[in-house]
Design a protein around this motif. Sequence first.
Motif, PDB file in Angstrom:
ATOM      1  N   ASP A 300       0.814  -1.223   0.000  1.00 15.24           N
ATOM      2  CA  ASP A 300       0.000   0.000   0.000  1.00 15.24           C
ATOM      3  C   ASP A 300       0.844   1.269   0.000  1.00 15.24           C
ATOM      4  N   SER A 358       3.272   3.948  10.042  1.00 14.66           N
ATOM      5  CA  SER A 358       2.244   4.075   9.009  1.00 14.66           C
ATOM      6  C   SER A 358       1.318   2.869   9.016  1.00 14.66           C
ATOM      7  N   VAL A 359       1.908   1.675   9.126  1.00 18.75           N
ATOM      8  CA  VAL A 359       1.123   0.446   9.209  1.00 18.75           C
ATOM      9  C   VAL A 359       0.268   0.443  10.476  1.00 18.75           C
ATOM     10  N   ASN A 361      -0.862   3.073  12.198  1.00 21.73           N
ATOM     11  CA  ASN A 361      -1.823   4.168  12.302  1.00 21.73           C
ATOM     12  C   ASN A 361      -2.646   4.424  11.043  1.00 21.73           C
ATOM     13  N   ASP A 362      -2.351   3.686   9.955  1.00 24.34           N
ATOM     14  CA  ASP A 362      -3.046   3.897   8.677  1.00 24.34           C
ATOM     15  C   ASP A 362      -2.953   5.352   8.222  1.00 24.34           C
ATOM     16  N   HIS A 390      -4.616   9.703   4.973  1.00 20.82           N
ATOM     17  CA  HIS A 390      -5.175   8.568   5.703  1.00 20.82           C
ATOM     18  C   HIS A 390      -5.618   7.509   4.697  1.00 20.82           C
ATOM     19  N   ARG A 391      -5.179   6.288   4.908  1.00 18.79           N
ATOM     20  CA  ARG A 391      -5.595   5.161   4.100  1.00 18.79           C
ATOM     21  C   ARG A 391      -5.218   3.885   4.850  1.00 18.79           C
ATOM     22  N   THR A 392      -5.835   2.797   4.510  1.00 17.78           N
ATOM     23  CA  THR A 392      -5.437   1.524   5.110  1.00 17.78           C
ATOM     24  C   THR A 392      -4.056   1.137   4.587  1.00 17.78           C
ATOM     25  N   VAL A 393      -3.140   0.894   5.507  1.00 17.27           N
ATOM     26  CA  VAL A 393      -1.788   0.461   5.134  1.00 17.27           C
ATOM     27  C   VAL A 393      -1.560  -0.924   5.735  1.00 17.27           C
ATOM     28  N   ASN A 394      -1.866  -1.936   4.941  1.00 13.38           N
ATOM     29  CA  ASN A 394      -1.633  -3.305   5.398  1.00 13.38           C
ATOM     30  C   ASN A 394      -0.173  -3.704   5.288  1.00 13.38           C
ATOM     31  N   LYS A 414       0.936  -5.501   8.744  1.00 19.55           N
ATOM     32  CA  LYS A 414       0.133  -5.623   9.954  1.00 19.55           C
ATOM     33  C   LYS A 414       0.272  -7.032  10.510  1.00 19.55           C
TER      34      LYS A 414
END
Length: 417
Positions: A300, A358-359, A361-362, A390-394, A414
């Motif tokens: 991501d 980042s992972v 806290n997204d 802000h975005r999902t960071v898997n 994650k």
Amino acid sequence: MQLKRIVVTGIGALTPLGNSTTEYWNNLRNGVSGADFITQFDASKFKTRFACEIKNFDPTDFIDRKEARKLDRFAQTAVVASDQAVQDAGITAENANMDRVGVVFASGIGGLITFQEEVTNFAKGDGTPRFNPFFIPKMILDIAAGHISMRHGFRGPNFSVVSACASSTNAMMEAFNLIRLGKADIIITGGSESVVKEAGVGGFNAMKALSERNDDPKTASRPYDKDRDGFVMGEAAGVLVFEELEHALKRGAKIYCEVAGAGATADAHHITAPHPEGLGAKNVMNQALEDAGMQPSDIDYINTHGTSTPLGDIAEVKAILDVFGEHAYKLNISSTKSMTGHCLGAAGVIEAIACIMSVQNDVVPPTINHFTDDPELDSKLNFTFHEAQHRTVNAALSNTFGFGGHNACMIFKKFSA
């Protein structure tokens, strides 16, 4: 052979943006520049008169004054950052076998400040050798790992890694593999660099590697900007605690993320310039993805090497497009060196910390100081200019490359049981 899983259970950071992980992350996500005029020496006659220094740091706040005098600044910061990480991870002799806790630590240059001071003092004399008995043990770059182990009683694998600006990423890769192969339960890993001194700044100036934007230091680090003119020297120490998963679970450790995979390659091209098509960078990202058992579409966020040099930024972006194809346009890309400067041998670990946070806290930290698009870079890519997103960071991938053609890459994801 079933490889063991590794997680991150502790973090320590001394950076131009703050002297704790929390302060560093908050300033990263808020787009704060760590650049300012140099305070560690009189740079008035130098082509570059600014840097990203660690601020408000007095080693004697953490280390006995007599002991602190035996350490070069790069080792002082390494010891303090490692204290933070060890405390954060909660490692004690009661919950860990110290024979299986190691230290793999890096520096790109090591004790340059000590070397300069000792040789300069000798040159001022009459030729009689009057060197400090701690000259060599202060200067050698492996000494930081030694001090960390002695301070905490860690008796596992202990050594240092040097690969220029890729050093701390290569150190983390070595730590990762030692635990995967069952050679240790915990490894304290990372790197430190402190060369904001006449020899360091003058040497990089002579190579024409540094920005000379003395009229506006805070915007001098400009990754991906058309008018970038070189990197801004930074200093930092970053430390991560890598731990075998079952060991971490058994002692109830806090888990930040999982270390997914790593890679290391060479450009085999030039002593300072990257391969123009980003061949080594392409290969190292592919290698890390394969090692992690992941597809390009699983990533991501990429924290790029992104030093703000004319050639380097272009080569890395070419490599990203080659590896990720259409998915490249769905990625967030950013260079946190726009805020921290280039911390040389410590760059990899402090950027790994940015990926881990980042992972966690997204949130993707920004690339600041962008004013003019570079026509040689694909403007449809999301370089996360100006503000955090802000975005999902898997999963996040971190690139670091060094003089000599060294390339290193790590992937963090994650944690899921």
